[in-house]
Write an enzyme that holds these catalytic residues in place. Structure first.
Site, mmCIF file in Angstrom:
data_model
loop_
_atom_site.group_PDB
_atom_site.id
_atom_site.type_symbol
_atom_site.label_atom_id
_atom_site.label_comp_id
_atom_site.label_asym_id
_atom_site.label_seq_id
_atom_site.Cartn_x
_atom_site.Cartn_y
_atom_site.Cartn_z
ATOM 1 N N LYS A 116 0.838 -1.212 0.000
ATOM 2 C CA LYS A 116 0.000 0.000 0.000
ATOM 3 C C LYS A 116 0.866 1.253 0.000
ATOM 4 C CE LYS A 116 -2.686 2.471 3.547
ATOM 5 N NZ LYS A 116 -3.497 2.364 4.769
ATOM 6 N N THR A 117 0.410 2.279 -0.715
ATOM 7 C CA THR A 117 1.090 3.571 -0.631
ATOM 8 C C THR A 117 0.092 4.704 -0.843
ATOM 9 O OG1 THR A 117 2.939 4.916 -1.425
ATOM 10 C CG2 THR A 117 1.700 3.754 -3.112
ATOM 11 N N HIS A 118 0.415 5.872 -0.234
ATOM 12 C CA HIS A 118 -0.335 7.090 -0.542
ATOM 13 C C HIS A 118 0.580 8.077 -1.282
ATOM 14 C CE1 HIS A 118 -3.801 5.881 1.635
ATOM 15 N NE2 HIS A 118 -3.339 6.097 2.849
ATOM 16 N N SER A 148 -13.818 13.071 4.273
ATOM 17 C CA SER A 148 -13.370 11.837 4.911
ATOM 18 C C SER A 148 -11.992 12.019 5.560
ATOM 19 C CB SER A 148 -13.304 10.716 3.861
ATOM 20 O OG SER A 148 -12.929 9.512 4.459
ATOM 21 N N PHE A 239 -19.659 -2.374 2.368
ATOM 22 C CA PHE A 239 -19.376 -1.460 3.481
ATOM 23 C C PHE A 239 -19.868 -2.051 4.803
ATOM 24 C CE2 PHE A 239 -20.541 2.037 6.322
ATOM 25 C CZ PHE A 239 -19.323 2.689 6.400
ATOM 26 N N MET A 266 -14.259 3.224 9.309
ATOM 27 C CA MET A 266 -15.286 2.985 8.280
ATOM 28 C C MET A 266 -16.455 3.884 8.663
ATOM 29 S SD MET A 266 -14.111 0.366 6.409
ATOM 30 C CE MET A 266 -15.631 -0.134 5.677
HETATM 31 P P1 A3P Z 1 -15.811 7.719 4.561
HETATM 32 O O1 A3P Z 1 -14.976 8.423 5.571
HETATM 33 O O2 A3P Z 1 -16.436 8.650 3.577
HETATM 34 O O3 A3P Z 1 -16.798 6.794 5.159
HETATM 35 P P2 A3P Z 1 -9.102 4.631 2.931
HETATM 36 O O4 A3P Z 1 -9.249 3.179 3.068
HETATM 37 O O5 A3P Z 1 -8.388 5.075 1.691
HETATM 38 O O6 A3P Z 1 -8.578 5.275 4.163
HETATM 39 O O7 A3P Z 1 -10.580 5.226 2.708
HETATM 40 C C1 A3P Z 1 -11.517 5.231 3.726
HETATM 41 C C2 A3P Z 1 -12.858 5.633 3.146
HETATM 42 O O8 A3P Z 1 -13.332 4.538 2.318
HETATM 43 C C3 A3P Z 1 -13.906 5.853 4.217
HETATM 44 O O9 A3P Z 1 -14.835 6.795 3.673
HETATM 45 C C4 A3P Z 1 -14.522 4.451 4.310
HETATM 46 O O10 A3P Z 1 -15.778 4.414 4.918
HETATM 47 C C5 A3P Z 1 -14.575 4.105 2.826
HETATM 48 N N1 A3P Z 1 -14.730 2.662 2.609
HETATM 49 C C6 A3P Z 1 -13.976 1.671 3.078
HETATM 50 N N2 A3P Z 1 -14.477 0.474 2.731
HETATM 51 C C7 A3P Z 1 -15.595 0.725 2.004
HETATM 52 C C8 A3P Z 1 -16.583 -0.096 1.370
HETATM 53 N N3 A3P Z 1 -16.527 -1.412 1.425
HETATM 54 N N4 A3P Z 1 -17.589 0.517 0.714
HETATM 55 C C9 A3P Z 1 -17.664 1.865 0.656
HETATM 56 N N5 A3P Z 1 -16.775 2.702 1.243
HETATM 57 C C10 A3P Z 1 -15.750 2.128 1.915
#
Ligand code: A3P
Length: 305
Positions: A116-118, A148, A239, A266
């Site tokens: 993973k990377t950002h 978010s 989700f 989440m």
């Molecule tokens: P929200 O804060 O809008 O709910 P990352 O994994 O890059 O950190 O991103 C996190 C964001 O992706 C969060 O958004 C999280 O809820 C959403 N997310 C993670 N899994 C998800 C899924 N299965 N379906 C929809 N959104 C998801």
């Protein structure tokens, strides 16, 4: 009154100070990443590594789980073998000891590895490109991404104080948050996608049609799986399921680092939720600035579904 002391992997955590940022080649990164930048830069990728790249909060965790389910042919038992941060090295991160750095974690892991990377495209270790590794980039519309990221800053002491929403949004637009400008990030990876082995996916498209987008990922990974497995992957990566699953919802990271009572990792998982956070005047000013910054871009985002 003494504060609660949490035991995290043998380490006593009570008063964990928020981390600071320091620029690396012009991009603000967490200072512990900046301190160890040479190790990240010279990381040796292997040709069967898969890199999942995103601007933070664009759907990284979702894509990680989709890919893990595909690689394990829908075997849920295998996917719940450990929490996200154990299954996927986060290449530029230096967590608290005794957890290994992302680079060490990847080096200790057997292939095939999902990393993973950002990092913005120009900062990823060059070996990923030299080895022609497959890369999946997930992009999310700027407004939902910003909201978010704001809530994530509030609950995650590994990032600087976010300030008010107004102040945070300004930093988002200026590109001074950790991992830099969203605008340059999504565009940099977009420009790179036709020259490297990159699948560029939109968060909104996965929301709109998860089965279709999971199939695109399967195709990219040369995974030919029957419909019943596709269905299993779809359900396991919804989700609702991921929010309840301790192996995907980061509930194993304790409150001095991730305080889930402030905001869940989440959180909402929707498209268009930004409307509850942007005031009409913030929205107008954001749109104007967006048009200016993205004027030359062919990137099209869905702001609602
Ligand atoms: P929200 O804060 O809008 O709910 P990352 O994994 O890059 O950190 O991103 C996190 C964001 O992706 C969060 O958004 C999280 O809820 C959403 N997310 C993670 N899994 C998800 C899924 N299965 N379906 C929809 N959104 C998801």
């Amino acid at each position: 009154m003494s504060a609660t002391v949490y035991d995290f992997q043998g380490l006593k955590l009570d008063n964990f100070e928020r981390l600071k940022l320091r620029p690396v080649e012009g991009i603000p990164l967490i200072e512990t990443t900046a301190d160890t930048w040479d190790q990240v830069k010279t990381f040796q990728a292997k040709s069967d590594d898969l890199l999942i790249a995103t601007y933070p909060r664009a759907g990284t965790t979702w894509m990680q789980e989709i890919v893990d389910m595909i690689n394990n042919k829908g075997n849920i038992e295998k996917c719940i073998r450990g929490p996200m941060h154990d299954r996927f090295p986060f290449i530029e991160i230096v967590p608290l000891p005794p957890s290994p750095s992302g680079v060490k974690h990847a080096e200790q892991m057997q292939s095939p590895r999902i990393i993973k990377t950002h990092l913005p495209f120009q900062l990823i270790p060059k070996s990923f490109l030299e080895e022609k590794c497959k890369i999946i980039y997930v992009a999310r519309n700027a407004k939902d991404n910003a909201v978010s990221y704001y809530h994530f800053h509030q609950m995650n002491r590994g990032l600087p104080e976010p300030g008010t929403w107004e102040e945070f949004l300004k930093k988002f637009q200026e590109g001074t948050l950790c991992w830099g400008s969203w605008y340059a990030h999504v565009q940099g990876w977009w420009d790179a996608k036709d020259h490297h082995n990159i699948l560029y996916i939109f968060y909104e498209d996965i929301k709109e049609s998860p089965r279709r987008e999971i199939q695109r990922v399967m195709q990219f990974l040369n995974a030919d799986l029957p419909d019943n497995i596709l269905e299993k992957i779809y359900q396991h990566t919804s989700f609702e399921f991921m929010k309840k699953n301790p192996m995907t919802n980061y509930s194993t990271i304790p409150p001095p680092i991730f305080d889930h009572t402030i905001s869940a990792f989440m959180r909402k998982g929707i498209v268009g939720g930004w409307k509850d956070s942007f005031s009409p005047s913030q929205n107008e000013a954001f749109d104007k600035d967006y048009m200016r910054k993205m004027a030359k871009s062919y990137l099209m985002f869905k702001w609602e579904l």
